[in-house]
Design an enzyme around this catalytic site. Structure first.
Site, PDB file in Angstrom:
ATOM      1  N   GLU A 115       0.365   0.714   9.665  1.00 45.93           N
ATOM      2  CA  GLU A 115      -1.095   0.532   9.569  1.00 45.93           C
ATOM      3  C   GLU A 115      -1.829   1.761  10.099  1.00 45.93           C
ATOM      4  O   GLU A 115      -2.845   1.669  10.772  1.00 45.93           O
ATOM      5  CB  GLU A 115      -1.524  -0.749  10.292  1.00 45.93           C
ATOM      6  CG  GLU A 115      -0.959  -1.991   9.626  1.00 45.93           C
ATOM      7  CD  GLU A 115      -1.816  -3.219   9.808  1.00 45.93           C
ATOM      8  OE1 GLU A 115      -3.045  -3.085   9.864  1.00 45.93           O
ATOM      9  OE2 GLU A 115      -1.235  -4.309   9.877  1.00 45.93           O
ATOM     10  N   SER A 168       0.160   7.881   4.515  1.00 45.46           N
ATOM     11  CA  SER A 168      -1.207   7.994   5.015  1.00 45.46           C
ATOM     12  C   SER A 168      -2.185   8.504   3.956  1.00 45.46           C
ATOM     13  O   SER A 168      -3.359   8.147   3.973  1.00 45.46           O
ATOM     14  CB  SER A 168      -1.237   8.929   6.244  1.00 45.46           C
ATOM     15  OG  SER A 168      -0.458   8.399   7.292  1.00 45.46           O
ATOM     16  N   GLY A 225       6.378  -5.446   4.507  1.00 46.16           N
ATOM     17  CA  GLY A 225       6.871  -6.606   5.241  1.00 46.16           C
ATOM     18  C   GLY A 225       6.759  -7.880   4.426  1.00 46.16           C
ATOM     19  O   GLY A 225       5.746  -8.131   3.775  1.00 46.16           O
ATOM     20  N   LEU A 231       0.832  -1.201   0.000  1.00 45.02           N
ATOM     21  CA  LEU A 231       0.000   0.000   0.000  1.00 45.02           C
ATOM     22  C   LEU A 231       0.870   1.255   0.000  1.00 45.02           C
ATOM     23  O   LEU A 231       0.826   2.066  -0.916  1.00 45.02           O
ATOM     24  CB  LEU A 231      -0.937  -0.009   1.208  1.00 45.02           C
ATOM     25  CG  LEU A 231      -1.842   1.215   1.394  1.00 45.02           C
ATOM     26  CD1 LEU A 231      -2.784   1.353   0.206  1.00 45.02           C
ATOM     27  CD2 LEU A 231      -2.641   1.089   2.688  1.00 45.02           C
TER      28      LEU A 231
END
Length: 688
Positions: free
Chosen positions: A449, A164, A197, A157
């Protein structure tokens, strides 16, 4: 009463002095915090199994980054081979299966956070995304990930220049109807996906969020695509990709965070996760939503499960650091009368430094246990196609709740780790104390996250919508009931401080009602500041930016604290009666410890009187004194096994100095002359 003989008894020793003063059985409290005996059994089974496996032995010295990554991957492989989740568990209800998976992840996180992150991202988050965003055509990926462990995935993402602000991410997925494929492309390095990750060395697939473009050139916003990255048999990267491993991090270096760039990389049309939108073979875009922002919201909603997982892991981290610090404080003696040194635990300053974090550890565990049940029940009903009243409103409330609770918990744990490290003095700085590693491995949670400061703004948006509805006489959309009190806004704002004694201050009703007043006041203050900025001609975005400091940010923190109190109190009232006194003391301690930080707002809004700070702080210190006789047993209930805790200062036998001596003596080469001595002795070379 449940049989808890599977929980090993603690060894006798110096800690017995404090354990003997406890009013409750620590094993009963441990079960109460877990909430399910079968899950507690599973956790101990995992810990005891891995303790016997040499692969999971704790290294005496820090391995190289490459070795940490290798060990982490081998440990994940071995955990998969152990098959801790049985077929019966796998075929259980969604709620039960999810809690089992969460328990496995929590148990592993306590031993090696890198492995748990690898599992959470590469297996659980990816498979949840397939279920929530995909359809039947993606079940093959789900089966290969969750059941057969043939796929290790990642979640792409974040980009180099955008984290953000997901809307402005620039990786594209352009549909080619001639070949019925999407072409994934990275325009430049700033658009490279990064901090992913598992991507650096090990994953076979990644879930890429890219801007979908149809053949007519229309941009349809961010969508998710399953993208093969490596040959599963060789781990060689496929042509058309630039994949790299990121530089060394502060902690969690067993995770191979990577970056990736796509060069006109093609994937099948069917790899688009199409629950919310699809592209037909001829290139026609079909969506169940009319607004691209709603599609993005539906895609990112999947992250709520990941954020709840972070909160659960945070609970384990704070449990470990306070257990270490409390056991150390009970055995470390300093100063006092001649020939009779005093344990650190007896000093009021030491109690005040630590006990607030002990109470936070308990309240957080009770909060997450209760909330997770409610959350999973809603998800299970929704996934099964059953009617859920006010589902859209419930999803919005859950998102608001998670978006402020993840910041509160992760920040508090970070503070706790530092305070507990300092409370253990110089010995706390030893790596074998494990406080430093817990802190470093926990630290990225405040960023990933959802950066905490940015994430919590979403909660503020939701709260202000409910406040405006209450002011206008409309409906407050709060199916979980967390802000249902706003309909009584005017009555709440008329309240002022009325307590006459410290006992009044400790009353849960006072703490809860004070938080309701505080939320109402901060809503009024924040709304007024926001409206003032808009009246000056600022846009809504500009006005919100000018209303963050001392307003929006404080509001969301207070709301998060209120949530922990609300859900944990409900949980305490359902626990066995002989545990309730200590749990209520810890509840009140956390509530007053938190309110002490908001005295400015309580004065500013006209609630507090001159007596409030004095009574509040007296009550706080009284609670510290009351908790002192129970706190070692509370730490025992919070702590994992000694193998998992892995701290020379926090062993359950309380043999502090014997354990330190063993740690000192076991360092490789501890008594040997340095192998590089010739490099620093000027005359060494001339004598050779």
């Amino acid at each position: 009463m449940e049989d808890l003989s599977f929980v090993p008894d603690l060894p006798t020793g110096p800690l017995d002095v404090y354990r003997s003063t406890s009013s409750f059985n620590w094993k009963r409290l441990k079960l109460a915090l877990e909430g399910d005996i079968e899950l507690l059994k599973l956790k101990y089974k995992i810990w005891q199994t891995l303790e016997k496996d040499p692969l999971f032995a704790h290294p005496v010295e820090t391995p190289s980054i490459q070795e940490q990554q290798r060990i982490t991957q081998l440990q994940l492989k071995k955990i998969n081979e152990y098959k801790f989740i049985s077929n019966e568990m796998f075929n259980a209800s969604y709620s039960k299966r999810t809690r089992v998976l969460m328990t496995i992840n929590e148990a592993v996180q306590s031993i090696n956070p890198s492995v748990s992150v690898k599992m959470a991202i590469g297996i659980y988050l990816f498979s949840n995304a397939l279920l929530s965003l995909g359809t039947e055509r993606h079940l093959k990926f789900y089966e290969a990930t969750i059941k057969n462990r043939e796929i290790l995935a990642s979640f792409s993402l974040t980009e180099v220049a955008h984290g953000s602000d997901a809307r402005l991410m620039r990786t594209t997925a352009t549909y080619d109807p001639a070949r019925r494929e999407f072409v994934i492309h990275t325009p430049d390095f700033e658009a490279a996906k990064c901090w992913i990750g598992n991507l650096g060395r090990t994953c076979t697939h990644t879930l890429v969020f890219a801007q979908l473009i149809t053949p007519d050139g229309t941009h349809h916003g961010l969508h998710g695509f399953v993208v093969p990255i490596r040959d599963p048999d060789t781990l060689e990267t496929y042509p058309g990709l630039i994949v790299g491993d990121m530089p060394e991090k502060i902690g969690v270096n067993g995770i191979d965070n990577g970056f990736i760039m796509f060069n006109q990389y093609r994937i099948p049309r069917e790899n688009l996760l199409n629950r919310t939108a699809d592209v037909t073979e001829d290139g026609t875009y079909e969506s169940s939503f009319s607004e691209p922002s709603r599609i993005l919201g539906a895609a990112l909603e999947n992250l709520s499960a990941g954020r709840i997982g972070i909160m659960q892991e945070s609970c384990h981290s704070i449990s470990s650091v306070v257990a270490i610090a409390i056991r150390y404080a009970a055995t470390r003696r300093q100063f006092g009368e001649r020939n009779n040194e005093t344990p650190l635990l007896e000093y009021e300053l030491h109690q005040w430094r630590l006990f607030g974090y002990v109470s936070a550890a308990i309240v957080f565990r009770l909060y997450i246990e209760n909330f997770t049940h409610k959350y999973l029940a809603i998800v299970e009903k929704s996934n099964a196609g059953h009617r859920v009243d006010n589902l859209s409103e419930a999803v919005s409330e859950i998102h608001a709740l998670v978006s402020c609770s993840k910041p509160l918990l992760t920040w508090t744990v970070l503070e706790a780790a530092q305070q507990c490290r300092e409370a253990c003095g110089g010995h706390g700085y030893l790596k074998c104390a494990n406080l430093g590693d817990i802190r470093s491995n926990h630290e990225p949670t405040v960023t990933y996250e959802g950066d905490n400061n940015v994430l919590s703004q979403q909660t503020g948006n939701w709260l202000l919508r409910q406040y405006e509805a209450a002011l206008s006489g409309g409906t407050v959309d709060s199916p979980l009931g967390t802000v249902a009190f706003l309909k009584n806004y005017n009555t709440i704002m008329e309240r002022t401080f009325q307590c006459r004694s410290t006992d009044d201050m400790k009353n849960p009703k006072f703490i809860i009602s004070t938080y309701k007043w505080l939320i109402c006041w901060l809503l009024k203050l924040t709304h007024r500041k926001n409206e003032e900025q808009i009246s000056k001609g600022l846009t809504k975005v500009q006005a919100r930016n000018r209303s963050q400091v001392y307003h929006w940010r404080t509001l969301t923190k207070v709301y998060a604290e209120y949530l922990t109190l609300l859900f944990s109190l409900e949980s305490i009232e359902a626990k066995e009666k002989n545990l309730q006194p200590v749990l209520m003391n810890l509840f009140s301690l956390y509530g007053l410890w938190s309110l002490d930080k908001h005295l400015v707002e309580l004065y500013q809004g006209g609630f507090a009187t001159v007596d409030m700070p004095k009574l509040l702080r007296e009550a706080l210190l009284e609670l510290c004194a009351d908790v002192k006789s129970e706190v070692v047993s509370v730490a025992d209930a919070l702590a994992p096994t000694d193998f998992v805790l892995n701290s020379v200062l926090g062993k359950s036998d309380g043999q502090l100095y014997q354990n330190l001596q063993k740690a000192f003596y076991s360092k490789p080469g501890v008594f040997e002359r340095a192998p590089w001595w010739r490099d620093v002795v000027p005359s060494a070379k001339s004598k050779l």
